[in-house]
Design a protein around this motif. Structure first.
Motif, short mmCIF file in Angstrom:
data_model
loop_
_atom_site.label_atom_id
_atom_site.label_comp_id
_atom_site.label_asym_id
_atom_site.label_seq_id
_atom_site.Cartn_x
_atom_site.Cartn_y
_atom_site.Cartn_z
N THR A 28 -2.90 -6.64 -4.49
CA THR A 28 -2.80 -6.04 -5.91
C THR A 28 -1.83 -4.16 -5.86
O THR A 28 -1.77 -3.87 -6.30
CB THR A 28 -4.14 -6.19 -6.45
N TRP A 29 -2.14 -4.37 -4.66
CA TRP A 29 -1.07 -3.31 -4.25
C TRP A 29 0.31 -3.29 -3.09
O TRP A 29 -0.95 -3.98 -2.20
CB TRP A 29 -2.25 -1.94 -3.99
N ILE A 39 0.70 -0.37 -8.02
CA ILE A 39 0.37 -2.36 -8.21
C ILE A 39 1.54 -2.97 -8.16
O ILE A 39 2.62 -2.65 -8.47
CB ILE A 39 -0.25 -2.09 -9.97
N GLU A 40 1.17 -4.14 -7.87
CA GLU A 40 2.22 -4.93 -7.62
C GLU A 40 2.31 -5.79 -8.70
O GLU A 40 3.19 -6.66 -8.91
CB GLU A 40 1.70 -6.80 -6.16
N ARG A 41 1.35 -6.37 -10.20
CA ARG A 41 1.87 -6.91 -10.94
C ARG A 41 2.91 -6.54 -11.74
O ARG A 41 3.43 -4.97 -12.06
CB ARG A 41 0.75 -6.87 -11.77
N LYS A 45 4.56 -2.57 -11.56
CA LYS A 45 4.78 -1.95 -10.65
C LYS A 45 5.60 -0.74 -11.06
O LYS A 45 6.56 -1.23 -11.72
CB LYS A 45 5.69 -3.02 -9.59
N ARG A 82 -7.73 -0.02 -11.91
CA ARG A 82 -7.77 -0.76 -10.76
C ARG A 82 -7.59 -0.28 -9.16
O ARG A 82 -8.08 -1.04 -8.50
CB ARG A 82 -6.23 -1.48 -10.94
N THR A 86 -10.43 -2.09 -6.18
CA THR A 86 -10.08 -2.09 -5.33
C THR A 86 -11.17 -1.83 -4.46
O THR A 86 -11.48 -2.66 -3.06
CB THR A 86 -8.60 -2.02 -4.70
#
Length: 115
Positions: A28-29, A39-41, A45, A82, A86
């Motif tokens: 997710t990161w 954040i990868e989303r 991002k 988030r 995590t």
């Protein structure tokens, strides 16, 4: 808005986070060349970054504003929420306490009007 994570060994916690992200155990990161996280989303991002810093007895993770996107309350909430999620999900055995400031902390956060 910074995240203050109490831990007996801040550098070990930071190393553990980095290793988990680099090894894709946490997807997710992602981490950039400066060591900041985003954040990868796709929706979030590069809207901001989270910058870790160790101090005696704690790891501080501050937000860094994007040059492209405004740092809104929603963005604060998403990134901080988030990141805390995590930490609790993956590293609760290395922490003793987490605190989040409700507003930007000009000592740590990098935002328009701040650092």
């Amino acid at each position: 808005m910074a995240i203050y994570i109490r831990t007996h060994n801040p550098q070990r916690l930071l190393d553990s986070i980095n290793k988990a992200i680099d090894n894709r155990d946490i997807v997710t990161w992602s981490r950039d060349d400066e060591g900041d996280y985003t954040i990868e989303r796709e929706q979030w991002k590069f809207n901001a970054w989270m910058r870790p810093r160790t101090e005696e007895g704690r790891l501080i993770v501050a937000i860094v504003q994007s040059r492209k996107y405004p740092l809104t309350t929603e963005l604060y909430g998403v990134y901080h929420g988030r990141f805390v999620s995590t930490i609790v999900a993956h590293f609760s055995n290395q922490i003793t306490h987490i605190e989040i400031s409700p507003n930007p902390d000009s000592e740590y956060d990098v935002f328009e009007g701040g650092n």
